[in-house]
Design a protein around this motif. Structure first.
Motif, PDB file in Angstrom:
ATOM      1  N   SER A 140       0.854  -1.179   0.000  1.00  0.00           N
ATOM      2  CA  SER A 140       0.000   0.000   0.000  1.00  0.00           C
ATOM      3  C   SER A 140       0.893   1.233   0.000  1.00  0.00           C
ATOM      4  O   SER A 140       2.024   1.197  -0.485  1.00  0.00           O
ATOM      5  CB  SER A 140      -0.946  -0.030   1.203  1.00  0.00           C
ATOM      6  OG  SER A 140      -1.889   1.007   1.137  1.00  0.00           O
ATOM      7  N   SER A 145      -3.604   7.000   3.061  1.00  0.00           N
ATOM      8  CA  SER A 145      -4.028   7.329   4.424  1.00  0.00           C
ATOM      9  C   SER A 145      -4.928   8.564   4.395  1.00  0.00           C
ATOM     10  O   SER A 145      -4.490   9.662   4.040  1.00  0.00           O
ATOM     11  CB  SER A 145      -2.806   7.601   5.307  1.00  0.00           C
ATOM     12  OG  SER A 145      -3.199   8.200   6.531  1.00  0.00           O
ATOM     13  N   ASN A 172      -6.401  -1.159   1.361  1.00  0.00           N
ATOM     14  CA  ASN A 172      -6.422  -1.107   2.825  1.00  0.00           C
ATOM     15  C   ASN A 172      -7.686  -1.759   3.385  1.00  0.00           C
ATOM     16  O   ASN A 172      -7.633  -2.512   4.367  1.00  0.00           O
ATOM     17  CB  ASN A 172      -6.344   0.341   3.301  1.00  0.00           C
ATOM     18  CG  ASN A 172      -5.014   0.992   2.994  1.00  0.00           C
ATOM     19  OD1 ASN A 172      -4.047   0.322   2.632  1.00  0.00           O
ATOM     20  ND2 ASN A 172      -4.960   2.310   3.119  1.00  0.00           N
ATOM     21  N   ALA A 191      -0.846  -4.591   5.605  1.00  0.00           N
ATOM     22  CA  ALA A 191      -0.467  -3.758   4.464  1.00  0.00           C
ATOM     23  C   ALA A 191       0.845  -3.056   4.780  1.00  0.00           C
ATOM     24  O   ALA A 191       1.104  -2.663   5.921  1.00  0.00           O
ATOM     25  CB  ALA A 191      -1.560  -2.729   4.166  1.00  0.00           C
ATOM     26  N   LEU A 232      -1.686  -1.189   8.781  1.00  0.00           N
ATOM     27  CA  LEU A 232      -0.826  -0.596   7.757  1.00  0.00           C
ATOM     28  C   LEU A 232       0.444  -0.110   8.435  1.00  0.00           C
ATOM     29  O   LEU A 232       0.377   0.658   9.396  1.00  0.00           O
ATOM     30  CB  LEU A 232      -1.549   0.574   7.080  1.00  0.00           C
ATOM     31  CG  LEU A 232      -0.704   1.469   6.149  1.00  0.00           C
ATOM     32  CD1 LEU A 232      -0.155   0.686   4.968  1.00  0.00           C
ATOM     33  CD2 LEU A 232      -1.530   2.665   5.670  1.00  0.00           C
ATOM     34  N   TRP A 241      -5.034   4.974   9.342  1.00  0.00           N
ATOM     35  CA  TRP A 241      -5.826   4.837   8.117  1.00  0.00           C
ATOM     36  C   TRP A 241      -6.286   6.207   7.636  1.00  0.00           C
ATOM     37  O   TRP A 241      -6.469   6.429   6.498  1.00  0.00           O
ATOM     38  CB  TRP A 241      -7.040   3.945   8.371  1.00  0.00           C
ATOM     39  CG  TRP A 241      -6.719   2.542   8.770  1.00  0.00           C
ATOM     40  CD1 TRP A 241      -7.038   1.932   9.955  1.00  0.00           C
ATOM     41  CD2 TRP A 241      -6.030   1.540   8.000  1.00  0.00           C
ATOM     42  NE1 TRP A 241      -6.584   0.628   9.972  1.00  0.00           N
ATOM     43  CE2 TRP A 241      -5.962   0.367   8.788  1.00  0.00           C
ATOM     44  CE3 TRP A 241      -5.451   1.543   6.742  1.00  0.00           C
ATOM     45  CZ2 TRP A 241      -5.345  -0.802   8.322  1.00  0.00           C
ATOM     46  CZ3 TRP A 241      -4.837   0.375   6.297  1.00  0.00           C
ATOM     47  CH2 TRP A 241      -4.792  -0.767   7.080  1.00  0.00           C
TER      48      TRP A 241
END
Length: 241
Positions: A140, A145, A172, A191, A232, A241
């Motif tokens: 990712s 984000s 995501n 991710a 992530l 995120w």
């Protein structure tokens, strides 16, 4: 058990190749997923010369027949898959701001970055379930984000690639949903944001190397039994995120 088996999509060059190399250096047998088999075989030759056990797999993530054939080949040769790294992705030509992007540009990006990723993951899941503790890593970016892009002071807010950025937001969500679906199975799904590196996609004048970018994906691919899932991460740690 024999060496752990890792499949890396789009692994004949760039960050994907470095992920494969670093996993190979850790004793994994690495399968180089490449749309062009000849390029995959060239990458394998380089890895084998360095003492890594590797093999090329023809794999075009946008072609269902290619994905099915790759899964069948891995199943026949290895019987399982311990690691899947969904690295293959594109920034489609013409990717630009929301107000200007062409619908066909969006479709091309999503076909590889989202639909292709799901297709490969679905095909490989039966093999991943046969491993003792499998790991899935989806590549990712911090550009996905919402926290970063929503901050006018953050560099990510200035990057006008509606197709790429939004496709990675979809990645995501897929990561979190699959992590939830697989909780309790021993399969962890995360991710990885490699950051901007000196690749064809990131720009060859970028000072950060593909090897540096690969490190976070390798860390997530080799998480221990109690590792996190549905997150992530960049090299600096967990990203919002």
């Amino acid at each position: 058990m024999n060496n752990k088996i890792a499949l890396v999509t789009g692994a004949n060059k760039g960050i994907g190749f470095q992920i494969a190399q670093q996993l190979g250096d850790r004793g994994y047998t690495v399968l180089i997923g490449s749309r062009d088999l000849a390029r995959g075989e060239a990458a394998v030759k380089e890895l084998v010369a360095g003492g890594i056990e590797a093999a090329a797999i023809q794999l075009d993530v946008t072609e269902e027949s290619s994905v099915r054939a790759a899964a069948a080949q891995i199943g026949e040769r290895h019987g399982r898959l311990d690691v899947l790294v969904n690295n293959a992705a594109i920034i489609a030509d013409g990717d630009t701001a929301v107000s200007e992007i062409d619908a066909d540009v969006l479709r091309r990006g999503y076909e590889t970055n989202v639909i292709g990723l799901i297709s490969v993951t679905q095909a490989m899941l039966p093999l991943l379930r046969k491993a003792e503790r499998a790991r899935i890593v989806n590549l990712s970016t911090e550009l996905s984000s919402l926290t970063a892009v929503g901050n006018p002071a953050h560099r990510a807010s200035t990057v006008k690639m509606a197709g790429y950025n939004s496709s990675k937001i979809a990645v995501n969500m897929i990561t979190v949903m699959l992590a939830n679906e697989l909780r309790g199975t021993g399969i962890l799904v995360n991710a990885a944001d490699p950051g901007r590196c000196a690749t064809e996609m990131g720009g060859l004048d970028t000072p950060r190397t593909p090897a540096e970018g690969a490190a976070v994906a390798v860390r997530l691919a080799t998480l221990g039994e109690n590792g996190h899932t549905g997150e992530l991460h960049s090299e600096a740690g967990r990203l919002p995120w």
